[in-house]
Design a protein around this motif. Structure first.
Motif, PDB file in Angstrom:
ATOM      1  N   THR A 380      19.317   2.442 -27.538  1.00  0.00           N
ATOM      2  CA  THR A 380      19.342   1.483 -28.656  1.00  0.00           C
ATOM      3  C   THR A 380      18.698   0.162 -28.244  1.00  0.00           C
ATOM      4  OG1 THR A 380      21.380   2.491 -29.480  1.00  0.00           O
ATOM      5  CG2 THR A 380      20.842   0.292 -30.292  1.00  0.00           C
ATOM      6  N   LYS A 381      19.016  -0.303 -27.037  1.00  0.00           N
ATOM      7  CA  LYS A 381      18.439  -1.562 -26.548  1.00  0.00           C
ATOM      8  C   LYS A 381      16.925  -1.463 -26.388  1.00  0.00           C
ATOM      9  CE  LYS A 381      22.487  -3.298 -24.038  1.00  0.00           C
ATOM     10  NZ  LYS A 381      23.035  -3.645 -22.706  1.00  0.00           N
ATOM     11  N   MET A 382      16.475  -0.292 -25.867  1.00  0.00           N
ATOM     12  CA  MET A 382      15.047  -0.121 -25.645  1.00  0.00           C
ATOM     13  C   MET A 382      14.283  -0.064 -26.965  1.00  0.00           C
ATOM     14  SD  MET A 382      15.011   2.524 -22.412  1.00  0.00           S
ATOM     15  CE  MET A 382      13.223   2.410 -22.204  1.00  0.00           C
ATOM     16  N   ARG A 383      14.892   0.596 -27.977  1.00  0.00           N
ATOM     17  CA  ARG A 383      14.213   0.654 -29.301  1.00  0.00           C
ATOM     18  C   ARG A 383      14.156  -0.714 -29.941  1.00  0.00           C
ATOM     19  NH1 ARG A 383      17.195   5.488 -30.012  1.00  0.00           N
ATOM     20  NH2 ARG A 383      18.751   4.334 -31.219  1.00  0.00           N
ATOM     21  N   GLY A 384      15.192  -1.516 -29.721  1.00  0.00           N
ATOM     22  CA  GLY A 384      15.226  -2.834 -30.350  1.00  0.00           C
ATOM     23  C   GLY A 384      14.504  -3.886 -29.549  1.00  0.00           C
ATOM     24  N   GLY A 385      14.048  -3.548 -28.390  1.00  0.00           N
ATOM     25  CA  GLY A 385      13.330  -4.509 -27.553  1.00  0.00           C
ATOM     26  C   GLY A 385      14.216  -5.388 -26.720  1.00  0.00           C
ATOM     27  N   GLY A 386      15.511  -5.293 -26.965  1.00  0.00           N
ATOM     28  CA  GLY A 386      16.434  -6.150 -26.235  1.00  0.00           C
ATOM     29  C   GLY A 386      16.453  -5.875 -24.759  1.00  0.00           C
TER      30      GLY A 386
END
Length: 391
Positions: A380-386
């Motif tokens: 989820t973090k990787m998809r959101g760029g976070g």
């Protein structure tokens, strides 16, 4: 062949792989070997250096019948389960005095009078006989707690008897003390904590695979009954025609474990299978019968089940009781209340049925592993760029 020139086959009962077995000892003889393998599905134990078959009701009588004119069948009880070849040829028997043999004979009658099953009677008798042989030269009324403890330390521990066998031995000693009046303080007898094994369970697909590859109609009917009704192997073998009620889709189990009767639901898919079986085999008396309409052999069931599992390419160790375990587990996974499952299985205590909660996967699959949660959060973090923006 003259009777006195026939070879001797000696047998003894003892625990092996958590159940009572009949061990067979004889000088190599191809005729004897062929009969015990083909009729009784005997297996060879390298540990005990002997052939063995499953202990069952009237098994010795059947053994004597099948080997009539081929071998002399006689009982031989040996010290701590070890028997040398020379002992068989010389016809030696267990080192127990005539007086103590009489005591053991009376002990057996005592247990039978208490209406224990024959399997329990023989198990208790053999376990007590081992102790009697160990202390054969002493007066049995002088048996006390240290003498019992000495036997456990010198025999049970070195020979690695299972915990369940140890527990049976303690129960047998309590019965023997009650019968004979020894000096044993039974309240001080140490009872090891019971070993709890999780049952092997097949998936629904594996059960269907086994039934599919079982071409023989009688064999398929037996396996379907074991699974669809959750029956013990003895309960299937004891079924009579009168126990099947097709109209009400019920099956009555008479004299199950603990001498209890119970009703079991008959699966809809069993109705055409049973009708086909009855039309083909026309049973009269026992629903599942062997030669001359006699009771079917449990060894036969185990043998063809192994073959079916091999054909279905199932690597798990499967026994007829595995199908009963699978039945209970699949009911639990389908949302059936544990109390109903207890009734269908014929369990006296709900704690016995509770073991299936440890293998049922319905609720377990709803629990997320921390690894799955961590990877999901990372994705989820990787998809959101976070995740990348913090690098």
């Amino acid at each position: 062949m003259e009777f006195d020139k026939l070879p001797t086959l000696s047998y003894e009962r003892k625990m092996h792989r958590a159940s009572l077995k009949l061990f067979l000892y004889f000088e190599y003889n191809p005729d004897i070997k062929k009969i015990i393998k083909e009729t009784f599905y005997a297996k060879y134990s390298k540990t005990h250096r002997a052939w063995y078959i499953l202990e069952a009701s009237e098994i010795v009588k059947t053994l004597q019948t099948k080997l009539k004119g081929v071998a002399i069948v006689s009982e031989v009880i040996t010290k701590r389960g070890v028997l040398k070849k020379s002992s068989v040829t010389k016809g030696k028997i267990k080192n127990i005095s005539a007086e103590n043999r009489l005591v053991l004979k009376q002990f057996r009658e005592y247990l039978q009078g208490k209406r224990y099953s024959e399997s329990t009677v023989m198990t208790y008798l053999m376990l007590v006989a081992g102790l009697v042989e160990y202390h054969n030269k002493m007066d049995l009324t002088r048996l006390d707690l240290p003498k019992v403890q000495e036997y456990v330390e010198k025999v049970f521990a070195p020979y690695k008897y299972s915990i369940n066998t140890h527990r049976q031995f303690i129960s047998a000693m309590k019965q023997f003390h009650e019968f004979y009046g020894t000096q044993i303080d039974t309240t001080q007898l140490f009872m090891p904590k019971k070993t709890r094994y999780l049952p092997t369970v097949l998936s629904k697909e594996e059960v269907l695979d086994i039934l599919t590859v079982t071409a023989n109609l009688k064999h398929r009917t037996i396996l379907a009954l074991l699974y669809s009704c959750g029956l013990r192997i003895s309960e299937v073998l004891n079924l009579h025609i009168r126990d099947i009620d097709i109209d009400r889709r019920q099956l009555v189990v008479r004299g199950g474990k603990g001498r209890k009767d119970r009703y079991v639901i008959l699966a809809e898919t069993m109705v055409p299978l049973l009708s086909n079986y009855k039309m083909t085999y026309q049973p009269n008396g026992y629903l599942i019968y062997g030669r001359n309409f006699s009771q079917y052999s449990p060894e036969s069931i185990r043998a063809f089940l192994r073959k079916s599992c091999k054909k279905a390419k199932i690597k798990k160790r499967v026994t007829p009781h595995t199908l009963r375990h699978s039945y209970a587990t699949h009911l639990l996974e389908s949302g059936i209340d544990l109390r109903y499952i207890q009734e269908l299985l014929g369990h006296a205590k709900p704690e016995t049925t509770m073991i299936y909660t440890h293998v049922a996967k319905k609720d377990l699959l709803s629990i997320k592993s921390p690894l799955d949660i961590a990877l999901k959060e990372l994705a989820t973090k990787m998809r959101g760029g976070g995740f990348l923006s913090n690098q």
